[in-house]
Design a protein around this motif. Structure first.
Motif, PDB file in Angstrom:
ATOM      1  N   TRP A  94       1.179   4.066  -2.789  1.00 27.95           N
ATOM      2  CA  TRP A  94       0.939   5.572  -2.639  1.00 27.95           C
ATOM      3  C   TRP A  94       2.045   6.519  -2.917  1.00 27.95           C
ATOM      4  CZ3 TRP A  94      -2.266   9.106  -1.691  1.00 27.95           C
ATOM      5  CH2 TRP A  94      -2.026  10.348  -1.017  1.00 27.95           C
ATOM      6  N   ASP A  95       3.318   5.961  -2.791  1.00 22.70           N
ATOM      7  CA  ASP A  95       4.447   6.846  -3.043  1.00 22.70           C
ATOM      8  C   ASP A  95       4.729   6.916  -4.501  1.00 22.70           C
ATOM      9  OD1 ASP A  95       5.040   7.166  -0.448  1.00 22.70           O
ATOM     10  OD2 ASP A  95       6.333   5.522  -0.278  1.00 22.70           O
ATOM     11  N   LYS A 111      -1.018   7.971  -6.645  1.00 21.03           N
ATOM     12  CA  LYS A 111      -1.712   9.165  -5.940  1.00 21.03           C
ATOM     13  C   LYS A 111      -2.854   9.519  -7.095  1.00 21.03           C
ATOM     14  CE  LYS A 111       2.495  10.852  -3.691  1.00 21.03           C
ATOM     15  NZ  LYS A 111       2.009  10.418  -2.469  1.00 21.03           N
ATOM     16  N   ALA A 159       0.809  -1.296   0.113  1.00 15.80           N
ATOM     17  CA  ALA A 159      -0.069  -0.031   0.201  1.00 15.80           C
ATOM     18  C   ALA A 159       0.834   1.316   0.095  1.00 15.80           C
ATOM     19  CB  ALA A 159      -0.981   0.099   1.342  1.00 15.80           C
ATOM     20  N   ARG A 160       1.911   1.178   0.773  1.00 11.54           N
ATOM     21  CA  ARG A 160       2.859   2.291   0.771  1.00 11.54           C
ATOM     22  C   ARG A 160       3.469   2.498  -0.599  1.00 11.54           C
ATOM     23  NH1 ARG A 160       5.249   5.612   4.864  1.00 11.54           N
ATOM     24  NH2 ARG A 160       6.245   7.349   3.496  1.00 11.54           N
ATOM     25  N   THR A 161       3.848   1.398  -1.024  1.00 12.29           N
ATOM     26  CA  THR A 161       4.645   1.798  -2.343  1.00 12.29           C
ATOM     27  C   THR A 161       3.743   2.213  -3.327  1.00 12.29           C
ATOM     28  OG1 THR A 161       6.026  -0.376  -1.971  1.00 12.29           O
ATOM     29  CG2 THR A 161       5.613   0.346  -4.174  1.00 12.29           C
TER      30      THR A 161
END
Length: 223
Positions: free
Chosen positions: A6-7, A12, A2-4
Motif C-alpha cells: 500500500w505504501d 496504490k 500489505a502495508r508495504t
C-alpha cells in the motif's frame, strides 16, 4: 506485506486500477438496469424489487443488495484515497515551479482529477435523491422507483446535474480504463490500440446509456 504494498506507488496504482474495474462492472450492470425504464412502470419497479430479493432463499431479503453496496463503498473509498495520495506524492516530488511556464498536469490528468471530484459529489446527491429521498423533488415514493426517476428528470436542475456527471463519467472511463490496463500489465505495443478503442467504446456506450434516461423523460418517451 500489505502495508508495504500500500505504501508503494505501484501498490496504490494497483488499488486504483482494481477498484476502478470493480466500479466499471457495476456501472455496466446499473446502466442495463436503468434502461428497463423504457419498458414501462411495471417492468422497472419489478426490476427494483428483484434487486432486493436476489439470492433468496439462501440470502435474506436485501442481503445481496447490501453486500453489493458494501463492496462499492470499499471500492469508491479505496479509489479516492489512493488517487488523492498519489496526487500528493507527485506534488511533493516537484515542490518548485519550472523556470519556464509549463503545464505539469496534462489534459487527461486534469480530467481525471476534476472528473473524480464531480463524480464524488454526484454520488452523494444521487443517493440523497433516489435512495433516501432527502433532496427529491415532487414527493419521494418508497418502492416506486419509476415515479421517482420521472420526478427527478422533470426538473431542469435534475437533468443538468445528472448529464454533467455522466459526461464527466465518460471522460473518466475513457482515460481510466486504459490507465488501469497499463497498471495491471495488460498493455503492450500491439494491444494498446485495442485497449484504447475498447476504452472509447465503453465510455461512449455508458454515456449514451445513462443519458438516454433523462432524455427519455424530457422528450416524453418516459412519462
Amino acid at each position: 506485506m500489505a502495508r508495504t504494498v500500500w505504501d508503494s506507488t505501484v501498490g496504490k496504482k494497483t488499488v486504483m486500477a482494481v477498484s476502478g474495474l470493480v466500479m466499471l462492472l457495476y456501472l455496466v450492470a446499473h446502466m442495463i438496469g436503468n434502461l428497463k425504464i423504457f419498458f414501462g412502470t411495471e417492468e422497472f419497479n419489478h426490476y427494483a424489487h428483484w434487486l432486493r430479493t436476489v439470492g433468496e432463499p439462501f440470502m435474506h431479503y436485501e442481503w445481496t443488495l447490501w453486500l453489493i453496496r458494501v463492496v462499492l463503498v470499499v471500492a469508491v473509498v479505496a479509489h479516492a484515497v489512493s488517487a488523492y495520495q498519489l496526487s500528493r506524492r507527485v506534488i511533493k516530488a516537484r515542490p518548485s515551479k519550472y523556470v519556464h511556464k509549463k503545464a505539469r498536469a496534462g489534459y487527461a490528468t486534469r480530467t481525471m482529477r476534476w472528473g473524480g471530484v464531480i463524480l464524488g459529489l454526484f454520488i452523494v446527491w444521487h443517493l440523497l435523491d433516489l435512495t433516501t429521498g432527502t433532496v427529491h423533488s415532487g414527493g419521494f415514493e418508497s418502492g416506486k422507483p419509476y415515479q421517482n426517476v420521472v420526478d427527478t428528470f422533470s426538473t431542469w436542475y435534475g437533468n443538468l446535474v445528472y448529464i454533467v456527471a455522466v459526461l464527466a463519467l465518460g471522460l473518466h472511463i475513457r482515460h481510466g480504463f486504459w490507465s488501469a490496463a497499463q497498471t495491471l500489465g495488460a498493455g503492450s505495443r500491439t494491444r494498446d490500440r485495442v485497449l484504447k478503442t475498447t476504452a472509447n467504446v465503453l465510455a461512449l456506450l455508458l454515456t449514451a446509456g445513462f443519458v438516454a434516461v433523462p432524455v427519455g423523460v424530457m422528450t416524453g418517451v418516459v412519462s
